[in-house]
Design a protein around this motif. Sequence first.
Motif, PDB file in Angstrom:
ATOM      1  N   ASP A 154       0.832  -1.212   0.000  1.00 37.91           N
ATOM      2  CA  ASP A 154       0.000   0.000   0.000  1.00 37.91           C
ATOM      3  C   ASP A 154       0.864   1.258   0.000  1.00 37.91           C
ATOM      4  OD1 ASP A 154      -2.226  -1.595   0.039  1.00 37.91           O
ATOM      5  OD2 ASP A 154      -2.586  -1.389   2.197  1.00 37.91           O
ATOM      6  N   PHE A 155       1.969   1.221   0.738  1.00 37.47           N
ATOM      7  CA  PHE A 155       2.864   2.376   0.793  1.00 37.47           C
ATOM      8  C   PHE A 155       3.356   2.744  -0.605  1.00 37.47           C
ATOM      9  CE2 PHE A 155       7.197   3.970   0.732  1.00 37.47           C
ATOM     10  CZ  PHE A 155       7.115   5.092   1.543  1.00 37.47           C
ATOM     11  N   TYR A 156       3.884   1.760  -1.339  1.00 33.69           N
ATOM     12  CA  TYR A 156       4.419   2.032  -2.675  1.00 33.69           C
ATOM     13  C   TYR A 156       3.303   2.369  -3.667  1.00 33.69           C
ATOM     14  CZ  TYR A 156       8.892   0.291  -0.986  1.00 33.69           C
ATOM     15  OH  TYR A 156      10.052   0.127  -0.273  1.00 33.69           O
ATOM     16  N   HIS A 157       2.188   1.672  -3.542  1.00 33.09           N
ATOM     17  CA  HIS A 157       1.075   1.932  -4.459  1.00 33.09           C
ATOM     18  C   HIS A 157       0.578   3.368  -4.307  1.00 33.09           C
ATOM     19  CE1 HIS A 157      -2.470   1.209  -6.891  1.00 33.09           C
ATOM     20  NE2 HIS A 157      -3.232   1.666  -5.901  1.00 33.09           N
ATOM     21  N   GLN A 158       0.399   3.824  -3.074  1.00 37.26           N
ATOM     22  CA  GLN A 158      -0.064   5.195  -2.832  1.00 37.26           C
ATOM     23  C   GLN A 158       0.969   6.212  -3.312  1.00 37.26           C
ATOM     24  OE1 GLN A 158      -1.008   5.358   1.349  1.00 37.26           O
ATOM     25  NE2 GLN A 158      -2.446   3.636   1.183  1.00 37.26           N
ATOM     26  N   PHE A 159       2.223   5.896  -3.108  1.00 32.32           N
ATOM     27  CA  PHE A 159       3.287   6.801  -3.553  1.00 32.32           C
ATOM     28  C   PHE A 159       3.225   7.021  -5.065  1.00 32.32           C
ATOM     29  CE2 PHE A 159       7.577   7.108  -5.394  1.00 32.32           C
ATOM     30  CZ  PHE A 159       7.985   8.328  -4.859  1.00 32.32           C
ATOM     31  N   LEU A 160       2.972   5.961  -5.811  1.00 31.32           N
ATOM     32  CA  LEU A 160       2.979   6.055  -7.271  1.00 31.32           C
ATOM     33  C   LEU A 160       1.797   6.842  -7.825  1.00 31.32           C
ATOM     34  CD1 LEU A 160       4.090   2.426  -8.272  1.00 31.32           C
ATOM     35  CD2 LEU A 160       5.480   4.509  -8.249  1.00 31.32           C
ATOM     36  N   GLN A 161       0.729   6.962  -7.044  1.00 30.22           N
ATOM     37  CA  GLN A 161      -0.463   7.629  -7.568  1.00 30.22           C
ATOM     38  C   GLN A 161      -0.203   9.085  -7.943  1.00 30.22           C
ATOM     39  OE1 GLN A 161      -2.916   5.416  -8.313  1.00 30.22           O
ATOM     40  NE2 GLN A 161      -1.261   4.177  -7.433  1.00 30.22           N
ATOM     41  N   ASP A 162       0.718   9.754  -7.259  1.00 29.69           N
ATOM     42  CA  ASP A 162       1.032  11.151  -7.582  1.00 29.69           C
ATOM     43  C   ASP A 162       1.655  11.302  -8.968  1.00 29.69           C
ATOM     44  OD1 ASP A 162       0.055  12.047  -5.231  1.00 29.69           O
ATOM     45  OD2 ASP A 162       1.984  12.510  -4.300  1.00 29.69           O
ATOM     46  N   TYR A 163       2.154  10.205  -9.525  1.00 32.54           N
ATOM     47  CA  TYR A 163       2.881  10.298 -10.790  1.00 32.54           C
ATOM     48  C   TYR A 163       2.109   9.705 -11.967  1.00 32.54           C
ATOM     49  CZ  TYR A 163       6.454  11.291  -7.383  1.00 32.54           C
ATOM     50  OH  TYR A 163       7.147  11.847  -6.330  1.00 32.54           O
ATOM     51  N   ILE A 164       0.915   9.213 -11.686  1.00 31.78           N
ATOM     52  CA  ILE A 164       0.121   8.645 -12.786  1.00 31.78           C
ATOM     53  C   ILE A 164      -1.247   9.302 -12.902  1.00 31.78           C
ATOM     54  CG2 ILE A 164       1.267   6.411 -12.687  1.00 31.78           C
ATOM     55  CD1 ILE A 164      -1.018   5.314 -11.108  1.00 31.78           C
ATOM     56  N   SER A 165      -1.589  10.165 -11.949  1.00 28.00           N
ATOM     57  CA  SER A 165      -2.902  10.811 -11.992  1.00 28.00           C
ATOM     58  C   SER A 165      -2.882  12.026 -12.918  1.00 28.00           C
ATOM     59  CB  SER A 165      -3.318  11.233 -10.587  1.00 28.00           C
ATOM     60  OG  SER A 165      -2.356  12.094 -10.025  1.00 28.00           O
TER      61      SER A 165
END
Length: 317
Positions: free
Chosen positions: A306-317
């Motif tokens: 969840d930590f990494y998944h949430q982190f990546l959301q800033d770069y794909i939204s």
Amino acid sequence: MARFIAADFIMNVPIPPIFLYEVDYSFYEVMDGLQRLTAIYDFYTGAFELEGLEYWQELNGRKYQDLPEQVRRGIDRRYLSSIILLQETAKSNDEAEFLKQIVFERLNSGGEKLTPQETRNALHNGKFNQLCIKLGQNPLFRKMWKLPLESESEKLLEDERYRKMEEVELVLRFFAYRHIDEFRGMTVEKFLDDYLKQANHYPDQTREQLEILFNETIEVVYDIFGESAFLLPPIGKAYKSPTKTIYDAMMQAFARNIENKEKLIRQAKIIKQNLYVKPKLSAHRTDKSIFDGRYTGSNAVQKRIDFYHQFLQDYIS
């Protein structure tokens, strides 16, 4: 090993029996002795030349078909004993698997203890296991894990991780942790065992899709982090060795977002810089167990994913 087997055949030295399990009437699965059978097959098909013979030195450098007829006839008279565990010994598939496990463990109890992955490779060497072996040769994957490349044969032979098939287990972990919801109330070893047994029955199309997913995930992780991927967060000190703690979670997060791989790769530099330092995502500062390798249960792994998944959301939204 193949050359030693061939030499034993020529000198008529007894070779240990192979152990077979009857999966169907007159159809057998090799439980112990696959290397011996492969060596004999390779010898008869001319895959290698004899070498290192001390008492028949004139035969060194020859393949089976190049040997004198009298020698070939002598070799052809040799035999390999087999011990067969009959199908009717077990009443169900589960009982058969359990029985094979017991027999295999007893066969190997006298020598060096096998790792869980070596045991899996022997007991469940189906198509999916072969896929894991193949993917373990991915050069980018090997670089991130600081493993010798397949072309570096001498280094491979000296590498204990390679001998213990650790890279194969790492590949298996990637696929198994995609089903983390099933990882409840069991050890990691049993979780991987159960998954491999199921995955060996996947259809060809599923295996092909999973192969693509693994390779694409490895590619995007390498493009962003290079050989520093899978290192623990630099809390107090810098780490140099990759860990399963990070690998398991990071690979799952990137695999879940693989459809956005081009976006992620374009922002590789800033993603690498911001990992672990953005305040709203620095969960490791308040929950240190999240990156503590001692916590291997499903809840801890899910937190890391969840930590990494949430982190990546800033770069794909």
